[in-house]
Design a protein around this motif. Structure first.
Motif, short mmCIF file in Angstrom:
data_model
loop_
_atom_site.label_atom_id
_atom_site.label_comp_id
_atom_site.label_asym_id
_atom_site.label_seq_id
_atom_site.Cartn_x
_atom_site.Cartn_y
_atom_site.Cartn_z
N MET A 1 17.30 -30.70 -52.99
CA MET A 1 16.47 -29.97 -53.92
C MET A 1 16.87 -30.33 -55.35
SD MET A 1 16.00 -25.89 -54.15
CE MET A 1 16.45 -25.22 -55.71
N TYR A 2 15.88 -30.39 -56.21
CA TYR A 2 16.12 -30.68 -57.62
C TYR A 2 15.84 -29.43 -58.45
CZ TYR A 2 16.43 -35.64 -56.63
OH TYR A 2 16.82 -36.87 -56.17
N ILE A 3 16.53 -29.32 -59.57
CA ILE A 3 16.35 -28.20 -60.48
C ILE A 3 16.07 -28.75 -61.88
CG2 ILE A 3 18.84 -27.99 -60.75
CD1 ILE A 3 18.45 -25.05 -61.40
N HIS A 4 15.07 -28.17 -62.55
CA HIS A 4 14.74 -28.55 -63.91
C HIS A 4 15.75 -27.88 -64.84
CE1 HIS A 4 12.53 -27.79 -67.75
NE2 HIS A 4 12.38 -29.10 -67.63
N VAL A 5 16.46 -28.68 -65.68
CA VAL A 5 17.50 -28.13 -66.56
C VAL A 5 17.14 -28.21 -68.04
CG1 VAL A 5 19.38 -28.50 -64.92
CG2 VAL A 5 18.81 -30.30 -66.55
N GLY A 6 15.94 -28.69 -68.34
CA GLY A 6 15.50 -28.76 -69.73
C GLY A 6 14.89 -30.11 -70.03
N GLU A 7 14.04 -30.13 -71.08
CA GLU A 7 13.31 -31.34 -71.44
C GLU A 7 12.61 -31.88 -70.19
OE1 GLU A 7 12.94 -32.62 -74.63
OE2 GLU A 7 14.02 -30.86 -75.31
N ASP A 8 12.75 -33.16 -69.92
CA ASP A 8 12.16 -33.76 -68.72
C ASP A 8 13.22 -34.10 -67.69
OD1 ASP A 8 9.60 -33.65 -69.81
OD2 ASP A 8 9.81 -35.61 -70.78
N VAL A 9 14.31 -33.35 -67.69
CA VAL A 9 15.46 -33.68 -66.84
C VAL A 9 15.49 -32.81 -65.59
CG1 VAL A 9 17.98 -33.83 -66.73
CG2 VAL A 9 16.79 -34.45 -68.83
N MET A 10 15.57 -33.49 -64.45
CA MET A 10 15.74 -32.83 -63.16
C MET A 10 17.09 -33.28 -62.61
SD MET A 10 12.86 -31.21 -62.63
CE MET A 10 12.51 -31.02 -60.91
N VAL A 11 17.85 -32.34 -62.05
CA VAL A 11 19.17 -32.63 -61.51
C VAL A 11 19.19 -32.22 -60.04
CG1 VAL A 11 21.62 -32.02 -61.66
CG2 VAL A 11 20.29 -32.30 -63.75
N ARG A 12 19.77 -33.06 -59.22
CA ARG A 12 19.93 -32.71 -57.79
C ARG A 12 20.90 -31.54 -57.71
NH1 ARG A 12 19.02 -35.63 -53.07
NH2 ARG A 12 18.55 -37.46 -54.32
N SER A 13 20.50 -30.48 -57.02
CA SER A 13 21.32 -29.27 -56.94
C SER A 13 22.70 -29.54 -56.34
CB SER A 13 20.60 -28.17 -56.17
OG SER A 13 20.30 -28.59 -54.86
N SER A 14 22.80 -30.50 -55.44
CA SER A 14 24.08 -30.81 -54.82
C SER A 14 25.07 -31.46 -55.80
CB SER A 14 23.88 -31.71 -53.61
OG SER A 14 23.30 -32.94 -54.00
N GLU A 15 24.57 -31.95 -56.95
CA GLU A 15 25.44 -32.57 -57.95
C GLU A 15 26.01 -31.55 -58.93
OE1 GLU A 15 23.23 -35.63 -59.93
OE2 GLU A 15 23.39 -37.01 -58.25
N ILE A 16 25.47 -30.33 -58.94
CA ILE A 16 25.91 -29.32 -59.90
C ILE A 16 27.28 -28.76 -59.49
CG2 ILE A 16 25.44 -27.07 -60.94
CD1 ILE A 16 22.45 -27.74 -60.66
N ILE A 17 28.21 -28.88 -60.41
CA ILE A 17 29.56 -28.37 -60.20
C ILE A 17 29.69 -26.97 -60.77
CG2 ILE A 17 32.01 -28.72 -60.78
CD1 ILE A 17 31.29 -31.78 -60.89
N ALA A 18 29.14 -26.77 -61.98
CA ALA A 18 29.23 -25.45 -62.63
C ALA A 18 28.10 -25.29 -63.64
CB ALA A 18 30.57 -25.30 -63.34
N ILE A 19 27.72 -24.03 -63.85
CA ILE A 19 26.80 -23.67 -64.92
C ILE A 19 27.50 -22.60 -65.74
CG2 ILE A 19 24.58 -22.65 -65.52
CD1 ILE A 19 23.49 -23.70 -62.84
N LEU A 20 27.71 -22.88 -67.02
CA LEU A 20 28.44 -21.96 -67.90
C LEU A 20 27.54 -21.49 -69.02
CD1 LEU A 20 31.69 -24.10 -68.24
CD2 LEU A 20 31.27 -22.23 -66.65
N GLU A 21 27.74 -20.26 -69.46
CA GLU A 21 26.95 -19.74 -70.56
C GLU A 21 27.56 -20.17 -71.89
OE1 GLU A 21 28.79 -15.26 -70.78
OE2 GLU A 21 26.89 -15.58 -69.77
N LYS A 22 26.75 -20.15 -72.92
CA LYS A 22 27.14 -20.61 -74.25
C LYS A 22 28.41 -19.91 -74.76
CE LYS A 22 25.28 -21.04 -78.92
NZ LYS A 22 24.07 -20.87 -79.74
N GLY A 23 28.50 -18.60 -74.55
CA GLY A 23 29.66 -17.85 -75.03
C GLY A 23 30.96 -18.34 -74.42
N THR A 24 30.92 -18.69 -73.16
CA THR A 24 32.11 -19.21 -72.48
C THR A 24 32.51 -20.56 -73.06
OG1 THR A 24 31.47 -18.08 -70.44
CG2 THR A 24 33.06 -19.87 -70.23
N VAL A 25 31.52 -21.39 -73.33
CA VAL A 25 31.78 -22.73 -73.88
C VAL A 25 32.46 -22.62 -75.23
CG1 VAL A 25 30.70 -24.85 -74.68
CG2 VAL A 25 29.87 -23.76 -72.60
N HIS A 26 31.95 -21.73 -76.09
CA HIS A 26 32.50 -21.59 -77.45
C HIS A 26 33.84 -20.88 -77.49
CE1 HIS A 26 29.20 -23.44 -79.47
NE2 HIS A 26 28.31 -22.56 -79.05
#
Length: 85
Positions: A1-26
């Motif tokens: 399965m693919y997931i749209h992550v913004g712009e015209d970019v689709m990422v295979r869900s099996s490749e996703i390691i982590a999704i972090l929110e902006k506050g955590t990043v900063h």
């Protein structure tokens, strides 16, 4: 399965390691160091104003899409993804 992550970019869900929110990043020095070390792999999907960071094996995406929205997309009924909150 693919997931749209913004712009015209689709990422295979099996490749996703982590999704972090902006506050955590900063607020995390480790993540800032990680981004600096991997700056060639960073893909900016917004004009400097991102809501989430998606870490995959080949890239790090800075996305204008909120982490909660990405989670909902991953949890669609046809998804084979398990999420660890």
């Amino acid at each position: 399965m693919y997931i749209h992550v913004g712009e015209d970019v689709m990422v295979r869900s099996s490749e996703i390691i982590a999704i972090l929110e902006k506050g955590t990043v900063h607020s995390s020095d480790e993540i800032k160091h990680f981004l600096e070390k991997n700056k060639k792999a960073v893909v900016y999907l917004s004009n400097g104003n991102f809501k989430s960071m998606i870490i995959t094996s080949p890239h790090v995406y800075l996305s204008p899409i909120a982490p909660g929205t990405l989670k909902k997309r991953l949890l669609k009924p046809d998804s084979d993804v398990e999420i660890d909150d």
